[in-house]
Each structure stands twice: as C-alpha cells, then as structure tokens.
Design a protein around this motif. Structure first.
Motif, mmCIF file in Angstrom:
data_model
loop_
_atom_site.group_PDB
_atom_site.id
_atom_site.type_symbol
_atom_site.label_atom_id
_atom_site.label_comp_id
_atom_site.label_asym_id
_atom_site.label_seq_id
_atom_site.Cartn_x
_atom_site.Cartn_y
_atom_site.Cartn_z
ATOM 1 N N VAL A 167 48.466 37.628 47.805
ATOM 2 C CA VAL A 167 47.302 37.442 48.674
ATOM 3 C C VAL A 167 47.049 38.753 49.407
ATOM 4 C CG1 VAL A 167 46.266 36.082 50.529
ATOM 5 C CG2 VAL A 167 47.966 35.033 49.014
ATOM 6 N N CYS A 168 45.784 39.247 49.333
ATOM 7 C CA CYS A 168 45.438 40.535 49.936
ATOM 8 C C CYS A 168 44.381 40.378 51.031
ATOM 9 C CB CYS A 168 44.919 41.497 48.868
ATOM 10 S SG CYS A 168 46.188 42.054 47.725
ATOM 11 N N ARG A 169 44.355 41.350 51.939
ATOM 12 C CA ARG A 169 43.309 41.387 52.970
ATOM 13 C C ARG A 169 41.984 41.751 52.309
ATOM 14 N NH1 ARG A 169 46.127 41.578 57.751
ATOM 15 N NH2 ARG A 169 48.222 42.469 57.629
ATOM 16 N N LYS A 170 40.918 41.157 52.778
ATOM 17 C CA LYS A 170 39.602 41.483 52.219
ATOM 18 C C LYS A 170 39.249 42.941 52.435
ATOM 19 C CE LYS A 170 37.457 36.895 52.421
ATOM 20 N NZ LYS A 170 36.355 36.084 52.981
ATOM 21 N N ASP A 171 39.608 43.463 53.613
ATOM 22 C CA ASP A 171 39.257 44.861 53.895
ATOM 23 C C ASP A 171 40.239 45.822 53.237
ATOM 24 O OD1 ASP A 171 41.450 44.360 55.443
ATOM 25 O OD2 ASP A 171 40.521 44.829 57.366
ATOM 26 N N GLY A 172 41.228 45.280 52.510
ATOM 27 C CA GLY A 172 42.167 46.144 51.797
ATOM 28 C C GLY A 172 41.827 46.278 50.329
ATOM 29 N N LEU A 173 40.612 45.828 49.958
ATOM 30 C CA LEU A 173 40.202 45.882 48.567
ATOM 31 C C LEU A 173 39.130 46.940 48.358
ATOM 32 C CD1 LEU A 173 39.901 42.043 47.859
ATOM 33 C CD2 LEU A 173 41.862 43.531 47.447
ATOM 34 N N GLU A 174 39.090 47.481 47.160
ATOM 35 C CA GLU A 174 38.057 48.451 46.806
ATOM 36 C C GLU A 174 36.706 47.742 46.753
ATOM 37 O OE1 GLU A 174 38.622 51.535 46.571
ATOM 38 O OE2 GLU A 174 40.774 51.747 46.173
ATOM 39 N N ALA A 175 35.630 48.505 46.917
ATOM 40 C CA ALA A 175 34.280 47.937 46.864
ATOM 41 C C ALA A 175 34.055 47.269 45.515
ATOM 42 C CB ALA A 175 33.250 49.043 47.091
ATOM 43 N N GLY A 176 33.534 46.042 45.569
ATOM 44 C CA GLY A 176 33.231 45.315 44.339
ATOM 45 C C GLY A 176 34.361 44.445 43.834
ATOM 46 N N ALA A 177 35.553 44.538 44.467
ATOM 47 C CA ALA A 177 36.673 43.701 44.039
ATOM 48 C C ALA A 177 36.369 42.228 44.330
ATOM 49 C CB ALA A 177 37.950 44.125 44.753
ATOM 50 N N VAL A 178 36.829 41.358 43.452
ATOM 51 C CA VAL A 178 36.514 39.933 43.566
ATOM 52 C C VAL A 178 37.769 39.160 43.974
ATOM 53 C CG1 VAL A 178 35.712 37.890 42.333
ATOM 54 C CG2 VAL A 178 34.725 40.124 41.805
ATOM 55 N N GLY A 179 37.621 38.231 44.951
ATOM 56 C CA GLY A 179 38.715 37.329 45.307
ATOM 57 C C GLY A 179 39.759 37.953 46.206
ATOM 58 N N ILE A 180 40.583 37.095 46.795
ATOM 59 C CA ILE A 180 41.704 37.578 47.601
ATOM 60 C C ILE A 180 43.033 37.009 47.106
ATOM 61 C CG2 ILE A 180 40.340 37.914 49.709
ATOM 62 C CD1 ILE A 180 41.483 35.228 50.707
ATOM 63 N N TYR A 181 42.965 35.977 46.231
ATOM 64 C CA TYR A 181 44.176 35.402 45.662
ATOM 65 C C TYR A 181 44.355 35.956 44.249
ATOM 66 C CZ TYR A 181 43.462 32.014 49.426
ATOM 67 O OH TYR A 181 43.266 31.428 50.643
ATOM 68 N N PHE A 182 45.453 36.652 44.034
ATOM 69 C CA PHE A 182 45.688 37.285 42.742
ATOM 70 C C PHE A 182 46.922 36.669 42.074
ATOM 71 C CE2 PHE A 182 43.909 41.176 45.076
ATOM 72 C CZ PHE A 182 42.613 40.785 44.809
ATOM 73 N N ILE A 183 46.758 36.214 40.835
ATOM 74 C CA ILE A 183 47.876 35.692 40.045
ATOM 75 C C ILE A 183 48.177 36.728 38.969
ATOM 76 C CG2 ILE A 183 48.761 33.755 38.713
ATOM 77 C CD1 ILE A 183 47.938 33.108 41.628
ATOM 78 N N VAL A 184 49.415 37.185 38.941
ATOM 79 C CA VAL A 184 49.752 38.356 38.134
ATOM 80 C C VAL A 184 50.840 38.023 37.113
ATOM 81 C CG1 VAL A 184 50.477 40.767 38.208
ATOM 82 C CG2 VAL A 184 49.271 39.761 40.174
ATOM 83 N N GLU A 185 50.599 38.411 35.872
ATOM 84 C CA GLU A 185 51.615 38.351 34.815
ATOM 85 C C GLU A 185 52.112 39.772 34.588
ATOM 86 O OE1 GLU A 185 53.855 36.933 31.403
ATOM 87 O OE2 GLU A 185 53.003 35.971 33.168
ATOM 88 N N THR A 186 53.414 40.026 34.805
ATOM 89 C CA THR A 186 53.944 41.378 34.649
ATOM 90 C C THR A 186 54.530 41.570 33.257
ATOM 91 O OG1 THR A 186 55.956 40.585 35.747
ATOM 92 C CG2 THR A 186 54.417 41.852 37.078
ATOM 93 N N LYS A 187 54.132 42.662 32.617
ATOM 94 C CA LYS A 187 54.675 43.089 31.329
ATOM 95 C C LYS A 187 55.093 44.543 31.499
ATOM 96 C CE LYS A 187 53.411 39.287 29.049
ATOM 97 N NZ LYS A 187 54.402 38.341 28.497
ATOM 98 N N ALA A 188 56.218 44.739 32.194
ATOM 99 C CA ALA A 188 56.633 46.080 32.612
ATOM 100 C C ALA A 188 56.708 47.050 31.434
ATOM 101 C CB ALA A 188 57.982 46.005 33.320
#
Length: 626
Positions: free
Chosen positions: A555-576
């Motif tokens: 979960v990220c702050r809205k003001d911590g996102l680049e312009a045009g980024a969508v959403g604040i809840y991010f679900i991430v699959e890592t494939k290191a």
C-alpha cells in the motif's frame, strides 16, 4: 478434534503402587497435582468450551494406565525386561501379558477420537505398538531410560499419524499436525538421531542429483515441454558431469559455493541448453539447496519461541483504515470465463496423441546369454560366459480390451470434458488399441488435461466477482511460524526494523535472496505505508491450473506515486532476476489471470510481476523516498 497424550514409563509401580492406600504411584501423584493446578488456571476457557471437555474435573476419567496383564487380570511388570530391548525380544509368557494389555486398550480405541470420551492422558510401559493406532496423539513423554532403536521408532510412531476429526476425516493442516516430544535426551542428540534415521530409511541423499531434479530444472528454466526428452535430460546430465559438478554416481562433489562457481564457468555445448543457460544454472543450484534443506522440522521446546505478530502502528485508526481497505479487496473471490475453440482443441488433442502413440507396440524383453563349455587344465568341466544381449520381441496385444464407453468415462472423470468431445477424439486416434493399456490411458488423459488447461488459460476473456463468497481474512494475513533452523540461511528470514512501521508482521519467510532484498528496500521507502507477504493458500486466484497465490501486497501514499500512476493497492508477484522471455507459458498465463482478477475487483488495485525493486518502482510508478 480430540488430543491424546502418551506417557511411556519405566516401571508399572511408578503408576500403580499397591503398597499405598490410594494405589497411586509416583508419576500419578505428580500428574494429579499438576493437572488440578492446570484446570484451575484455565477455568474460564474450559467453561466456555465445556462440551469439548466432558467430566474434565474427574481426574480418574481423564487419565488411565495400560500395562501387561497376567492371567489373573493383574497388572504386572514384564519379566526379563530392560529398556534396551524391543518388545519382541521378551519371554513368551511376558509376550502373552503384553498382548492382554493391548487387547484392553484396543477395546477403547474408537472412543478416544470422540469428544464424549474424557480420557486424554495414557500411561503405558510396553502395551502400545502396531496393534494400537490412535491418530490423535499430539504429545509424547518418555519417562524412562534410553530404549532400543526399534522401541524408539515404535514410540515416536504413535504420534506420526495424520489426525482425524469426529467424522473420521483426515486433517491436512500443517499448523495443527505437530507432534510434541518431551524426551529424556538433549534436543541436539534427539533431533540428530531422528533426522539420520529418517534419511537412512528413506534412502535420502541430499547431494544426489536425480533425474527428477534435472527434469524440473529444464521445465522451470523455460525449455518447451516438447523439447524436454529423455535424450535432452541425459545430455544435460553428461554436460554437468564433464564439468565436475557431480560424479558418475550422481553425487555432488563440491559444496554450494564451489558448485555455483563451477556453474558460472560452464558453457553448454547443446544448443537448447545454451539458449536457457542462465536459468538452468540458477534453478539447478536452487533445487539442490532446497533438497539439502528438506529436513524434518524439529523445534527445541526448551528455547523461547519466536513470536511472530502483527505489529503496532503509529495510529490504530490509521492502521485499521489501511488494513481493512486492503482486506476488502483481497477477500473477494472471482471466477473466470473463457472461450475455447472446441474443434481446434479436439483436433489438436488428436494430433498430439497420434504423435505420442506413433511408435507404440507391445514388446517383451528377452535376455539371451551365450557360453562356451570345455575342460580346463585340471581336466575339470567348466562353462565360461561369452555373451549377454537383450532383445525386444513384438508379442502383440495381450490385454483385456476396454470399450469406447469405458475409455470415454475414464477421460471424462479426470478432465470434466463432455462425452461428445472425447468420442470425437477417440474417432481420430489411429492406435486406439493402445488405450486398452491403463498406463497408456493415464498418460493420454494427462496430456489432454494439460492441453485443456493451457487452452483455457490462453483464452480467458474476463473474471467476475462472486457475491457473498469471500476468502478468510485470517488465512490471507496469517503469520509465518518461525523456528531456529530458519535462521541457518542468512536470507531465509526477513526481520522487520523496529524503527520502521510499514511491515505488517515481525518476521517473514523468504523464498530467495532476491526476495529478501526486495523486502528490505520496500521497508526503507517512506512512500510505502504498509506491505506484507501474502500467505500461500490463504489468498488465492482461481485459474485453470488451480489456485494461484501472488507474493506481496503493498500500500502506497497517493502523493508518493508518479504522475499518471493508477491505484494505491499493489499486488506483486516477484520473479527475482528473471526477464520476460524467461517466464514459462504457465507463469505468463497465471500473471494474466491475476491482472484480469484484480481488474474485476477494483480500479484501486493494480497487479503485476516484477524481477527486482527497481522494476517494481517502474511498473507501479512508485517514487523513491525523498
């Protein structure tokens, strides 16, 4: 489900003492005192769940002893007994006494899994072995000197059963299926001996490179299924062997670090292997490390456990708002819709099956040995073997034929395909008689199932939220159980920084070094206000391949996102460390399923896969800390 505790004692007299007025031996007196103290301490909990603890205050009903019994029905010590012997090594008369004790406890075997039966603590000297099999033994306590190896296995074996509920169904929950052993031995020696015995009996060698390891390495490296043949597996093996990775007995000759260095310098001669060289080396090393860590998990109860909890945040109100916002989006269940071209699928199955069966014939292996006979220098007749060859002889079909309906019903049961589609396949199979052989039918059915799952996954059109059907929030955010052994590998455990407040839990188990680096950088980013690793099997997305569980929720702050980024809840699959071209078809399809699932759930949630923290920032538009 019920919970039974077994005490293995060194003498009947320490449980039954006929010289005392109450008949209680030393062990029973200690037990009764401690039990009375325990139920007083848990009085409120016992009252709340009193239906599960009937007559728990009647100490004579919650404990019982089962010992060898003589012909006069008296409990007796076993003649010629010492703890180094197996129960099978005693005199015939003693064996008869033991058998009578076993018969007595077998009479109550079924009662012990019922909540109506208060008996939960059993004392025994030797009357519990293969005849008695209560699956709900969760605690063993050995109140005697060291037993023989066979006796130890029998004792430990009393608790190594999958427990059952009151309906008789087996419990498969690893959080429940845990045996506690209170041993008269040091933890180090007990765990070492048990592990060595397990490995010896399973013929397990952590350094052995098996065909399964090589095959799964090829699969995970992205080598197309149709190219993974027995010849390619053998070529892979030979190239690793020539480099000195392992010897002719398939045993690794170096430790992990040395093996990794040898792999770095390896250049594959085979074109297919060279094309996937990077992932082949990484996956081979990873699987051998995993194999070496496949141990029975034995926790040291004498040490303070690692308590893994949800951490306190600066503001309880702020935390609840973030947590429940994330939870609402993760608990929603969906189903997928797909549109498969039936005719194309059926024709593709026919082509694949005909290719698979094109060289099918029934052979019988015949060994022909030749030899020469004559007299040796001592004029003794002797025969010397001069040749030995094995030939395959075609003996034709020798099996009871299966009707078309039998074949169709079998395939339908395992694939859920409609009968008509399977009949159409059957009409196009050139060597239909091959399906009379069950092993061939099994393989053909598996090929159809794999092709069906791939076809469905490639043709999913959308996901739809199922109203009123949600996942269990507690399972999604369940904390990992942490043990001492988890800290043996530096990268295995991520411990949250006490000065940072964005990691949900105190500890997390990592799957790789790259994943731990990802977690550390998430924690250091002030724009990330909450992150957690999702419990495997807790949060799931339905896919044609089964349930799919992504790795992280951020979960990220809205003001911590680049312009045009969508959403604040991010679900991430890592494939290191993986590039997009390195992903297998199954991985690609599962990721697409994840994207469509969250598209149906909420516009505030964005899903993607990443190979590093930098990739995460780029794909999700997250700014670095200012």
């Amino acid at each position: 489900m019920t919970n039974t505790t077994l005490f293995f004692v060194d003498a009947v007299s320490k449980v039954r003492d006929n010289t005392r007025p109450d008949g209680r031996g030393e062990y029973l007196r200690i037990f009764d005192e401690e039990y009375q103290s325990a139920i007083k301490g848990y009085e409120k909990q016992l009252a709340k769940y009193k239906e599960y603890f009937p007559e728990h205050q009647d100490i004579l009903k919650v404990r019982e002893g089962y010992f060898a019994i003589d012909k006069k029905n008296n409990e007796v010590e076993i003649e010629d007994w010492d703890d180094s012997k197996s129960e099978l090594d005693v005199k015939a008369k003693s064996q008869e006494d033991i058998d009578r004790g076993i018969s007595l406890i077998l009479e109550r075997k079924d009662e012990l899994i019922s909540f109506e039966e208060p008996l939960s603590f059993i004392f025994s000297h030797s009357a519990l072995r293969e005849g008695w099999d209560n699956p709900n033994v969760f605690t063993l306590c050995t109140l005697k000197n060291g037993s023989s190896d066979i006796a130890k296995k029998q004792e430990i074996g009393r608790g190594l059963r999958l427990p059952v509920d009151i309906t008789g169904n087996r419990c498969l929950d690893s959080e429940v299926n845990e045996l506690t052993v209170i041993a008269n031995d040091s933890y180090e020696n007990f765990s070492r001996v048990l592990q060595e015995d397990f490995n010896q009996n399973m013929n397990f060698n952590k350094n052995e490179v098996t065909a399964d390891i090589l095959t799964v390495t090829l699969e995970k490296a992205g080598v197309p299924k149709e190219k993974i043949t027995a010849e390619l597996v053998d070529t892979f093996k030979q190239e690793l062997m020539r480099k000195g990775i392992f010897d002719s007995n398939n045993i690794l000759g170096k430790n992990v670090e040395q093996t990794s260095k040898l792999l770095e310098g390896l250049v594959f001669e085979n074109e297919i292997l060279n094309e996937h060289a990077l992932l082949l080396k990484e996956n081979f090393a990873e699987y051998m490390v995993q194999k070496g860590s496949q141990r029975i998990e034995i926790k040291n109860g004498d040490n303070e456990p690692y308590v893994n909890t949800i951490r306190a945040f600066v503001s309880q109100e702020e935390f609840q708002q973030i947590y429940f916002g994330l939870s609402r989006n993760l608990t929603k269940r969906t189903l997928y819709k797909c549109n498969v071209d039936k005719d194309k699928f059926v024709s593709g199955c026919i082509e694949e099956i005909n290719t698979y069966l094109q060289y099918f014939k029934v052979n019988k292996a015949v060994n022909i040995a030749t030899g020469k006979a004559g007299f040796n220098d001592a004029q003794m007749f002797e025969m010397v073997k001069s040749g030995d060859k094995t030939f395959d002889i075609d003996v034709g079909m020798k099996v009871i034929p299966k009707s078309d309906f039998e074949v169709v019903n079998y395939i339908m049961h395992h694939t859920m395909l409609p009968r008509l589609a399977i009949f159409n396949m059957l009409a196009g199979i050139e060597k239909r008689d091959a399906l009379n052989f069950q092993d061939i039918l099994d393989r053909v059915t598996q090929k159809i199932l794999v092709r069906l799952n791939d076809a469905k996954a490639a043709n999913i059109t959308s996901y739809e939220v199922i109203d009123g059907y949600e996942l269990d929030e507690g399972q999604i955010f369940a904390t990992d159980t942490i043990s001492e052994e988890d800290f043996n590998d530096e990268w295995r455990i991520f411990k949250s920084n006490p000065h940072r407040k964005n990691a949900l839990n105190e500890y997390y188990k990592m799957d790789s070094k790259g994943e731990k680096e990802f977690a550390e950088k998430l924690e250091a980013n002030d724009n990330v206000i909450l992150f957690t690793k999702l419990k495997k099997g807790g949060f799931v997305i339905d896919t044609p391949y089964g349930n799919y569980s992504p790795d992280w929720a951020v979960v990220c702050r809205k003001d911590g996102l680049e312009a045009g980024a969508v959403g604040i809840y991010f679900i991430v699959e890592t494939k290191a460390g993986k590039l997009e071209k390195d992903l297998t078809d199954v991985e690609v399809n599962k990721i697409r399923c994840g994207e469509l699932h969250f598209k149906a759930v909420s516009e505030l949630v964005k899903f993607n896969w990443v190979n590093s923290y930098e990739d995460f920032k780029t794909k999700f538009g997250v700014k670095e800390s200012m």
